[in-house]
Design a protein around this motif. Structure first.
Motif, PDB file in Angstrom:
ATOM      1  N   LEU A  55      65.109  44.930  94.834  1.00  0.00           N
ATOM      2  CA  LEU A  55      65.197  45.360  96.234  1.00  0.00           C
ATOM      3  C   LEU A  55      65.042  46.873  96.356  1.00  0.00           C
ATOM      4  N   GLN A  56      65.619  47.608  95.421  1.00  0.00           N
ATOM      5  CA  GLN A  56      65.480  49.068  95.442  1.00  0.00           C
ATOM      6  C   GLN A  56      64.019  49.475  95.264  1.00  0.00           C
ATOM      7  N   GLY A  57      63.299  48.738  94.407  1.00  0.00           N
ATOM      8  CA  GLY A  57      61.875  49.009  94.228  1.00  0.00           C
ATOM      9  C   GLY A  57      61.094  48.737  95.501  1.00  0.00           C
ATOM     10  N   GLN A  58      61.425  47.635  96.176  1.00  0.00           N
ATOM     11  CA  GLN A  58      60.760  47.305  97.435  1.00  0.00           C
ATOM     12  C   GLN A  58      61.056  48.352  98.505  1.00  0.00           C
ATOM     13  N   ILE A  59      62.295  48.824  98.539  1.00  0.00           N
ATOM     14  CA  ILE A  59      62.668  49.854  99.513  1.00  0.00           C
ATOM     15  C   ILE A  59      61.892  51.141  99.249  1.00  0.00           C
ATOM     16  N   SER A  60      61.755  51.496  97.974  1.00  0.00           N
ATOM     17  CA  SER A  60      61.015  52.706  97.612  1.00  0.00           C
ATOM     18  C   SER A  60      59.554  52.600  98.043  1.00  0.00           C
ATOM     19  N   ARG A  61      58.944  51.444  97.783  1.00  0.00           N
ATOM     20  CA  ARG A  61      57.542  51.262  98.176  1.00  0.00           C
ATOM     21  C   ARG A  61      57.400  51.270  99.696  1.00  0.00           C
ATOM     22  N   ASN A  62      58.344  50.638 100.374  1.00  0.00           N
ATOM     23  CA  ASN A  62      58.283  50.593 101.831  1.00  0.00           C
ATOM     24  C   ASN A  62      58.448  51.988 102.433  1.00  0.00           C
ATOM     25  N   THR A  63      59.293  52.802 101.806  1.00  0.00           N
ATOM     26  CA  THR A  63      59.459  54.186 102.257  1.00  0.00           C
ATOM     27  C   THR A  63      58.150  54.954 102.121  1.00  0.00           C
ATOM     28  N   GLN A  64      57.424  54.688 101.029  1.00  0.00           N
ATOM     29  CA  GLN A  64      56.134  55.348 100.834  1.00  0.00           C
ATOM     30  C   GLN A  64      55.122  54.885 101.873  1.00  0.00           C
ATOM     31  N   TYR A  65      55.147  53.584 102.203  1.00  0.00           N
ATOM     32  CA  TYR A  65      54.249  53.079 103.244  1.00  0.00           C
ATOM     33  C   TYR A  65      54.516  53.797 104.571  1.00  0.00           C
ATOM     34  N   THR A  66      55.794  53.989 104.877  1.00  0.00           N
ATOM     35  CA  THR A  66      56.157  54.668 106.123  1.00  0.00           C
ATOM     36  C   THR A  66      55.669  56.112 106.114  1.00  0.00           C
ATOM     37  N   SER A  67      55.850  56.780 104.976  1.00  0.00           N
ATOM     38  CA  SER A  67      55.380  58.163 104.852  1.00  0.00           C
ATOM     39  C   SER A  67      53.865  58.232 105.022  1.00  0.00           C
ATOM     40  N   ASN A  68      53.155  57.299 104.379  1.00  0.00           N
ATOM     41  CA  ASN A  68      51.695  57.257 104.502  1.00  0.00           C
ATOM     42  C   ASN A  68      51.279  57.005 105.949  1.00  0.00           C
ATOM     43  N   GLY A  69      51.998  56.093 106.604  1.00  0.00           N
ATOM     44  CA  GLY A  69      51.671  55.764 107.985  1.00  0.00           C
ATOM     45  C   GLY A  69      51.885  56.940 108.917  1.00  0.00           C
TER      46      GLY A  69
END
Length: 295
Positions: A55-69
């Motif tokens: 879950l922590q890995g998914q949160i990290s990736r999702n945070t990056q998606y938000t930053s990219n967006g």
């Protein structure tokens, strides 16, 4: 058959072990309450620890998606402002051509005055065409140059795509190259505006052909801006999805790794009660053993 003999020493040893175990359970529960975490080390809950890491890995990736967006939104907003400025100036140039084809071009001096305005608009559009975002030209593709178009209006960029990954399997292209928006070298918007300026000064009768070309180029810029708007909406949708995912992932991680505070208080109280009982039992056993010895 030999009878099993339980000595006072073995009883005391077992009692001490129970005290130590109760003390460890109490310490573990107190540590959980203090940290707010169910899992302080993988051995506490191996399955839960693996799930928490995932879950922590998914949160990290999702945070990056938000930053990219968010970066894509800023890029596209910069591009949209540039498009709006270009469209406005091209519309003015279009009106000037119409003016030159009518009474405005009736004398050489009036035609020259209109030509100067067209030249000014060309310079303004050229400046906007070299708009940058974070040091890179938004119409220059992925080229490393500082300008997308040189002073003559010739394209200096490439056909590279600027992309952002805004979700799992969701990569969007957020740029349009200078040739796609302004046209190819030799027949781009800047060439057309130069030709219009020359025609106004030397041969106004050819302005009709130039007007048709300019109109088509203006329509192309408007279409490019509309496509940029569609990409903007796509990124916004992805950001909304990322926000929803972030909330759910945090809830899932909390369920796996964080304590239920009320239950944890109960667990600490229960562990403390068990510890005190173990101490009392050990004290009683020790007292009896001493009395037996004195007898």
């Amino acid at each position: 058959m030999t009878a099993l003999r339980i000595t006072a020493g073995s009883t005391q040893y077992a009692s001490i072990q129970r005290v130590q175990a109760a003390a460890q359970r109490l310490a573990d529960q107190q540590a959980k309450l203090a940290s707010g975490q169910q899992i302080s080390k993988p051995s506490d809950n191996p399955g839960g620890a693996i799930t928490a890491l995932s879950l922590q890995g998914q949160i990290s990736r999702n945070t990056q998606y938000t930053s990219n967006g968010n970066d894509a939104i800023a890029y596209l907003s910069t591009a949209d402002s540039a498009y709006s400025s270009i469209v406005t100036q091209l519309q003015k140039a279009h009106d000037l051509v119409l003016q030159g084809m009518s009474t405005g071009g009736s004398t050489p001096s009036s035609a020259a005055a209109i030509a100067q305005q067209v030249d000014s608009l060309r310079s303004g559009i050229l400046s906007v065409a070299n708009t940058t975002y974070n040091g890179a030209t938004i119409f220059g593709g992925t080229a490393s140059g500082t300008v997308a178009f040189d002073s003559t209006g010739a394209y200096q960029g490439d056909n590279g795509s600027v992309v952002r990954t805004v979700g799992p399997g969701n990569t969007v292209t957020i740029n349009q190259t200078g040739t796609a928006v302004f046209g190819a070298n030799g027949s781009n918007i800047f060439d057309t505006l130069s030709a219009i300026s020359t025609a106004l000064r030397t041969n106004p009768s050819t302005l009709g052909t130039q007007l048709t070309t300019l109109t088509n180029q203006l329509n192309n810029v408007v279409s490019s801006q509309a496509a940029e708007g569609a990409t903007y909406n796509q990124v916004q949708t992805a950001l909304t999805g990322a926000d929803t995912a972030a909330t759910q992932l945090k809830v899932n991680l909390s369920n796996v790794s964080e304590i239920d505070f009320a239950q944890s208080v109960i667990d600490v109280t229960s562990a403390n009660t068990a510890y005190q009982a173990a101490l009392q039992t050990t004290a009683t056993i020790s007292q009896r053993s001493l009395l037996d010895f004195l007898r």
